[in-house]
Design a protein around this motif. Structure first.
Motif, PDB file in Angstrom:
ATOM      1  N   ALA A  59       0.845  -1.198   0.000  1.00 17.44           N
ATOM      2  CA  ALA A  59       0.000   0.000   0.000  1.00 17.44           C
ATOM      3  C   ALA A  59       0.880   1.248   0.000  1.00 17.44           C
ATOM      4  CB  ALA A  59      -0.919  -0.011   1.215  1.00 17.44           C
ATOM      5  N   ARG A  60       1.920   1.237   0.787  1.00 21.62           N
ATOM      6  CA  ARG A  60       2.838   2.381   0.864  1.00 21.62           C
ATOM      7  C   ARG A  60       3.524   2.621  -0.476  1.00 21.62           C
ATOM      8  NH1 ARG A  60       7.756   4.174   1.884  1.00 21.62           N
ATOM      9  NH2 ARG A  60       8.093   5.687   3.533  1.00 21.62           N
ATOM     10  N   ARG A  61       3.913   1.556  -1.158  1.00 18.69           N
ATOM     11  CA  ARG A  61       4.544   1.672  -2.479  1.00 18.69           C
ATOM     12  C   ARG A  61       3.572   2.308  -3.476  1.00 18.69           C
ATOM     13  NH1 ARG A  61       7.390  -2.281  -2.247  1.00 18.69           N
ATOM     14  NH2 ARG A  61       5.821  -3.893  -2.461  1.00 18.69           N
ATOM     15  N   THR A  62       2.285   1.939  -3.393  1.00 18.74           N
ATOM     16  CA  THR A  62       1.273   2.549  -4.256  1.00 18.74           C
ATOM     17  C   THR A  62       1.171   4.039  -3.981  1.00 18.74           C
ATOM     18  OG1 THR A  62       0.040   0.492  -4.480  1.00 18.74           O
ATOM     19  CG2 THR A  62      -1.190   2.526  -4.862  1.00 18.74           C
ATOM     20  N   LEU A  63       1.179   4.429  -2.714  1.00 16.96           N
ATOM     21  CA  LEU A  63       1.137   5.852  -2.357  1.00 16.96           C
ATOM     22  C   LEU A  63       2.384   6.579  -2.858  1.00 16.96           C
ATOM     23  CD1 LEU A  63      -0.148   5.504   1.309  1.00 16.96           C
ATOM     24  CD2 LEU A  63      -1.426   6.493  -0.619  1.00 16.96           C
ATOM     25  N   ALA A  64       3.542   5.970  -2.704  1.00 15.30           N
ATOM     26  CA  ALA A  64       4.798   6.608  -3.103  1.00 15.30           C
ATOM     27  C   ALA A  64       4.885   6.770  -4.622  1.00 15.30           C
ATOM     28  CB  ALA A  64       5.984   5.798  -2.594  1.00 15.30           C
ATOM     29  N   ASP A  65       4.386   5.795  -5.363  1.00 18.39           N
ATOM     30  CA  ASP A  65       4.510   5.803  -6.821  1.00 18.39           C
ATOM     31  C   ASP A  65       3.406   6.583  -7.528  1.00 18.39           C
ATOM     32  OD1 ASP A  65       6.736   4.204  -6.501  1.00 18.39           O
ATOM     33  OD2 ASP A  65       5.719   2.345  -7.079  1.00 18.39           O
ATOM     34  N   ALA A  66       2.340   6.912  -6.825  1.00 18.40           N
ATOM     35  CA  ALA A  66       1.184   7.564  -7.456  1.00 18.40           C
ATOM     36  C   ALA A  66       1.581   8.887  -8.097  1.00 18.40           C
ATOM     37  CB  ALA A  66       0.086   7.798  -6.425  1.00 18.40           C
ATOM     38  N   GLU A  67       1.210   9.061  -9.353  1.00 19.51           N
ATOM     39  CA  GLU A  67       1.429  10.344 -10.012  1.00 19.51           C
ATOM     40  C   GLU A  67       0.351  11.345  -9.630  1.00 19.51           C
ATOM     41  OE1 GLU A  67       1.993  10.089 -14.212  1.00 19.51           O
ATOM     42  OE2 GLU A  67       3.464   8.485 -14.035  1.00 19.51           O
ATOM     43  N   LEU A  68      -0.831  10.848  -9.285  1.00 19.46           N
ATOM     44  CA  LEU A  68      -1.956  11.706  -8.957  1.00 19.46           C
ATOM     45  C   LEU A  68      -2.754  11.076  -7.825  1.00 19.46           C
ATOM     46  CD1 LEU A  68      -3.380  14.304 -10.042  1.00 19.46           C
ATOM     47  CD2 LEU A  68      -4.887  12.785 -11.302  1.00 19.46           C
ATOM     48  N   SER A  69      -3.192  11.908  -6.901  1.00 16.10           N
ATOM     49  CA  SER A  69      -4.062  11.476  -5.809  1.00 16.10           C
ATOM     50  C   SER A  69      -5.257  12.421  -5.764  1.00 16.10           C
ATOM     51  CB  SER A  69      -3.319  11.535  -4.474  1.00 16.10           C
ATOM     52  OG  SER A  69      -2.236  10.632  -4.448  1.00 16.10           O
ATOM     53  N   TRP A  70      -6.262  12.032  -5.012  1.00 15.24           N
ATOM     54  CA  TRP A  70      -7.463  12.842  -4.836  1.00 15.24           C
ATOM     55  C   TRP A  70      -7.590  13.166  -3.359  1.00 15.24           C
ATOM     56  CZ3 TRP A  70     -10.395  14.426  -8.957  1.00 15.24           C
ATOM     57  CH2 TRP A  70     -10.069  13.842 -10.183  1.00 15.24           C
ATOM     58  N   TYR A  72      -6.918   2.181   3.922  1.00 19.62           N
ATOM     59  CA  TYR A  72      -7.577   1.022   3.304  1.00 19.62           C
ATOM     60  C   TYR A  72      -6.878   0.696   2.001  1.00 19.62           C
ATOM     61  CZ  TYR A  72     -11.299   2.336   6.503  1.00 19.62           C
ATOM     62  OH  TYR A  72     -11.999   2.668   7.629  1.00 19.62           O
ATOM     63  N   ALA A  73      -6.766  -0.591   1.718  1.00 17.99           N
ATOM     64  CA  ALA A  73      -6.240  -1.051   0.440  1.00 17.99           C
ATOM     65  C   ALA A  73      -7.285  -1.951  -0.198  1.00 17.99           C
ATOM     66  CB  ALA A  73      -4.935  -1.818   0.637  1.00 17.99           C
ATOM     67  N   PHE A  74      -7.587  -1.659  -1.440  1.00 15.96           N
ATOM     68  CA  PHE A  74      -8.563  -2.424  -2.206  1.00 15.96           C
ATOM     69  C   PHE A  74      -7.827  -3.093  -3.357  1.00 15.96           C
ATOM     70  CE2 PHE A  74     -10.642   1.156  -0.200  1.00 15.96           C
ATOM     71  CZ  PHE A  74     -11.688   0.537   0.468  1.00 15.96           C
ATOM     72  N   ALA A  75      -7.452  -4.352  -3.159  1.00 19.80           N
ATOM     73  CA  ALA A  75      -6.747  -5.110  -4.191  1.00 19.80           C
ATOM     74  C   ALA A  75      -7.772  -5.665  -5.171  1.00 19.80           C
ATOM     75  CB  ALA A  75      -5.939  -6.239  -3.557  1.00 19.80           C
ATOM     76  N   LYS A  76      -7.312  -5.917  -6.399  1.00 22.09           N
ATOM     77  CA  LYS A  76      -8.260  -6.307  -7.446  1.00 22.09           C
ATOM     78  C   LYS A  76      -7.895  -7.590  -8.166  1.00 22.09           C
ATOM     79  CE  LYS A  76      -8.993  -1.442  -8.110  1.00 22.09           C
ATOM     80  NZ  LYS A  76      -8.835  -0.342  -9.034  1.00 22.09           N
ATOM     81  N   ALA A  77      -6.796  -8.204  -7.813  1.00 20.02           N
ATOM     82  CA  ALA A  77      -6.433  -9.422  -8.529  1.00 20.02           C
ATOM     83  C   ALA A  77      -5.708 -10.378  -7.591  1.00 20.02           C
ATOM     84  CB  ALA A  77      -5.567  -9.096  -9.740  1.00 20.02           C
ATOM     85  N   PRO A  78      -6.382 -11.085  -6.710  1.00 23.89           N
ATOM     86  CA  PRO A  78      -7.833 -11.140  -6.519  1.00 23.89           C
ATOM     87  C   PRO A  78      -8.324  -9.957  -5.669  1.00 23.89           C
ATOM     88  CG  PRO A  78      -6.770 -12.630  -4.981  1.00 23.89           C
ATOM     89  CD  PRO A  78      -5.681 -12.038  -5.841  1.00 23.89           C
ATOM     90  N   HIS A  79      -9.627  -9.753  -5.676  1.00 27.90           N
ATOM     91  CA  HIS A  79     -10.227  -8.668  -4.901  1.00 27.90           C
ATOM     92  C   HIS A  79     -10.112  -8.948  -3.401  1.00 27.90           C
ATOM     93  CE1 HIS A  79     -12.139  -7.810  -8.786  1.00 27.90           C
ATOM     94  NE2 HIS A  79     -12.120  -6.566  -8.352  1.00 27.90           N
ATOM     95  N   SER A  80      -9.683  -7.907  -2.671  1.00 31.05           N
ATOM     96  CA  SER A  80      -9.645  -7.997  -1.214  1.00 31.05           C
ATOM     97  C   SER A  80      -9.739  -6.589  -0.648  1.00 31.05           C
ATOM     98  CB  SER A  80      -8.374  -8.698  -0.718  1.00 31.05           C
ATOM     99  OG  SER A  80      -7.236  -7.889  -0.929  1.00 31.05           O
ATOM    100  N   HIS A  81     -10.090  -6.527   0.626  1.00 26.98           N
ATOM    101  CA  HIS A  81     -10.260  -5.241   1.322  1.00 26.98           C
ATOM    102  C   HIS A  81      -9.485  -5.339   2.636  1.00 26.98           C
ATOM    103  CE1 HIS A  81     -13.392  -2.449   3.481  1.00 26.98           C
ATOM    104  NE2 HIS A  81     -12.175  -2.039   3.626  1.00 26.98           N
ATOM    105  N   THR A  82      -8.457  -4.500   2.758  1.00 27.07           N
ATOM    106  CA  THR A  82      -7.609  -4.503   3.940  1.00 27.07           C
ATOM    107  C   THR A  82      -7.711  -3.156   4.641  1.00 27.07           C
ATOM    108  OG1 THR A  82      -6.053  -5.975   2.801  1.00 27.07           O
ATOM    109  CG2 THR A  82      -5.259  -4.859   4.781  1.00 27.07           C
ATOM    110  N   ARG A  83      -7.839  -3.194   5.975  1.00 28.92           N
ATOM    111  CA  ARG A  83      -7.828  -1.976   6.769  1.00 28.92           C
ATOM    112  C   ARG A  83      -6.532  -1.951   7.582  1.00 28.92           C
ATOM    113  NH1 ARG A  83     -12.819  -0.471  10.019  1.00 28.92           N
ATOM    114  NH2 ARG A  83     -12.841  -2.716  10.245  1.00 28.92           N
TER     115      ARG A  83
END
Length: 168
Positions: free
Chosen positions: A25-36, A152-163
């Motif tokens: 999840a942290r890597r996704t935040l660090a690599d994101a070019e755009l956030s909302w 929260y992390a919402f994975a999609k392959a496979p789908h999962s929901h982590t808090r």
């Protein structure tokens, strides 16, 4: 920052899917070019806007002019959320960070963050540090960091929901 408490919610995932690690999840935040960023207007209505971010330890960092809507909202209520990921249903990882925006004003810390923006986004996002803020082209930008209280992390392959719950 200490590792967060991690909890998989099987109601929102595929059978056999495991939790997303905070490292992923942290890597996704660090690599994101755009956030909302979502802030709250004084009357409680949400305000959401796209922006660029960098990571400072586990905190997400963003900038705003004090006269911008998000800057005015944060002056009244610093609670906010930041979201990033993909717009794909069956691939990628979406991450949401909830917390309280804290303004960064220390000159050395700001110089470190300005260097992080330059390294990630290149010369168009070169900031100078002056009087507790970023400056560029005659504009002033306040710098905020949001240390997560919950993410929260919402994975999609496979789908999962982590808090993720963070101490303190």
């Amino acid at each position: 920052m200490a590792a967060p408490e991690t909890e998989l919610d099987p109601r929102y995932g595929e059978p056999g899917a495991g939790p997303t690690s905070w490292a992923d999840a942290r890597r996704t935040l660090a690599d994101a070019e755009l956030s909302w960023l979502t802030t709250l207007r004084p009357d409680g209505r949400p305000h959401t806007t796209p922006l660029i971010t960098v990571l400072d330890d586990d905190a997400v960092v963003f900038t705003t002019g004090p006269e911008e809507q998000k800057g005015r909202n944060l002056a009244v209520d610093a609670r906010c959320s930041l979201t990033t990921g993909t717009n794909m249903w069956a691939e990628g990882l979406d991450v949401v960070v909830e917390g309280t925006a804290e303004r960064v004003t220390g000159e050395e810390h700001l110089r470190t963050l300005a260097a992080a923006y330059l390294a990630k986004y290149g010369d168009p996002w070169r900031f100078e540090v002056d009087d507790g803020a970023f400056t560029s082209g005659g504009h002033v930008a306040h710098v905020f960091r949001v240390a997560p209280t919950t993410a929260y992390a919402f994975a999609k392959a496979p789908h999962s929901h982590t808090r993720f719950r963070f101490a303190g």
